[in-house]
Write a protein that holds these residues in place. Structure first.
Motif, short mmCIF file in Angstrom:
data_model
loop_
_atom_site.label_atom_id
_atom_site.label_comp_id
_atom_site.label_asym_id
_atom_site.label_seq_id
_atom_site.Cartn_x
_atom_site.Cartn_y
_atom_site.Cartn_z
N GLY A 121 0.94 -1.22 -0.07
CA GLY A 121 0.10 -0.02 -0.09
C GLY A 121 0.96 1.31 0.03
N PRO A 122 0.22 2.31 0.44
CA PRO A 122 0.90 3.58 0.51
C PRO A 122 2.09 3.81 1.45
CG PRO A 122 -1.23 3.94 1.34
CD PRO A 122 -1.07 2.57 0.73
N ASP A 123 2.00 2.99 2.58
CA ASP A 123 3.27 2.94 3.37
C ASP A 123 4.11 1.80 2.98
OD1 ASP A 123 2.33 4.98 5.06
OD2 ASP A 123 0.47 3.67 5.78
N GLY A 124 3.94 0.76 1.91
CA GLY A 124 5.08 -0.14 1.62
C GLY A 124 4.34 -1.46 2.26
N LEU A 125 5.39 -2.29 2.33
CA LEU A 125 5.26 -3.48 2.76
C LEU A 125 5.36 -3.44 4.62
CD1 LEU A 125 7.28 -5.94 0.75
CD2 LEU A 125 4.77 -5.55 0.87
N GLY A 126 6.30 -2.39 5.05
CA GLY A 126 6.08 -2.09 6.23
C GLY A 126 7.13 -3.02 7.15
N PHE A 127 8.23 -3.44 6.55
CA PHE A 127 9.29 -4.00 7.41
C PHE A 127 10.50 -3.97 6.89
CE2 PHE A 127 8.10 -7.29 4.25
CZ PHE A 127 9.31 -7.83 4.01
N SER A 128 11.66 -4.23 7.88
CA SER A 128 13.03 -4.21 7.31
C SER A 128 13.72 -5.42 7.58
CB SER A 128 13.72 -3.01 7.88
OG SER A 128 13.93 -3.38 9.46
N ILE A 129 14.77 -5.80 6.78
CA ILE A 129 15.50 -7.00 6.86
C ILE A 129 16.91 -6.65 7.30
CG2 ILE A 129 13.92 -8.16 5.31
CD1 ILE A 129 16.36 -7.80 3.08
N VAL A 130 17.64 -7.93 7.70
CA VAL A 130 18.87 -7.98 7.98
C VAL A 130 19.34 -9.39 7.49
CG1 VAL A 130 18.53 -8.99 10.31
CG2 VAL A 130 20.37 -7.36 9.87
N GLY A 131 20.92 -9.33 7.29
CA GLY A 131 21.40 -10.65 6.86
C GLY A 131 21.67 -10.74 5.61
N GLY A 132 22.15 -11.60 4.85
CA GLY A 132 22.48 -12.19 3.65
C GLY A 132 23.70 -12.45 3.38
N PHE A 133 24.12 -13.04 2.22
CA PHE A 133 25.42 -13.71 1.75
C PHE A 133 26.27 -12.57 2.04
CE2 PHE A 133 28.71 -15.11 -1.00
CZ PHE A 133 28.87 -16.54 -0.66
N GLY A 134 27.53 -12.95 2.58
CA GLY A 134 28.51 -11.75 2.65
C GLY A 134 28.30 -10.44 3.76
N SER A 135 27.36 -10.72 4.63
CA SER A 135 27.05 -10.04 5.50
C SER A 135 28.29 -9.72 6.63
CB SER A 135 25.89 -10.23 6.31
OG SER A 135 26.12 -11.00 7.45
N PRO A 136 28.53 -8.58 7.03
CA PRO A 136 29.71 -8.43 8.09
C PRO A 136 29.65 -9.61 9.37
CG PRO A 136 28.40 -6.43 7.86
CD PRO A 136 27.52 -7.49 7.19
N HIS A 137 28.60 -10.22 9.44
CA HIS A 137 28.42 -11.25 10.40
C HIS A 137 28.58 -12.80 9.76
CE1 HIS A 137 27.41 -8.14 13.53
NE2 HIS A 137 26.46 -7.52 12.48
N GLY A 138 29.03 -12.56 8.47
CA GLY A 138 29.20 -14.03 7.91
C GLY A 138 27.98 -14.39 7.03
#
Length: 111
Positions: free
Chosen positions: A34-51
């Motif tokens: 909707g107008p406010d988007g999906l409304g969440f953020s994500i973290v992680g992924g391949f090659g992230s600073p934490h592995g």
């Protein structure tokens, strides 16, 4: 059969109501952008600073489709977006996949 389906539904409902923190349920969540988007953020992924990490929900914002729906939670692992696997993607690739989706977005999550 109807009996088998009712038993499976009952089992899933019972397990989801228990406090077995070690059990993760795979579920599909459809959100309408909707107008406010999906409304969440994500973290992680391949090659992230934490592995090399899976993609997780970092924050569910107070406005947006996820908050209105109520099923997506902080810490849920996002397995796929509209059947496109997020396995092995970078954080930036996952953000791009989420941002390019229009209309109804179906998330496959481990919760």
């Amino acid at each position: 059969t109807d009996t088998k389906q009712r038993c499976e539904d009952w089992a899933v409902n019972w397990i989801s109501q228990q406090s077995f923190s070690f059990i993760k349920l795979c579920k599909s969540i459809s959100l309408e952008r909707g107008p406010d988007g999906l409304g969440f953020s994500i973290v992680g992924g391949f090659g992230s600073p934490h592995g090399d990490l899976p993609i997780y929900v970092k924050t569910v914002f107070s406005k947006g489709a996820a908050a209105e729906d109520g099923r997506l939670k902080r810490g849920d692992q996002v397995i796929a977006v509209n059947s496109q696997s997020l396995e092995g993607v970078t954080h930036e690739e996952a953000v791009c996949i989420l941002k390019k989706t229009k209309g109804t977005v179906t998330l496959t999550v481990l919760s």
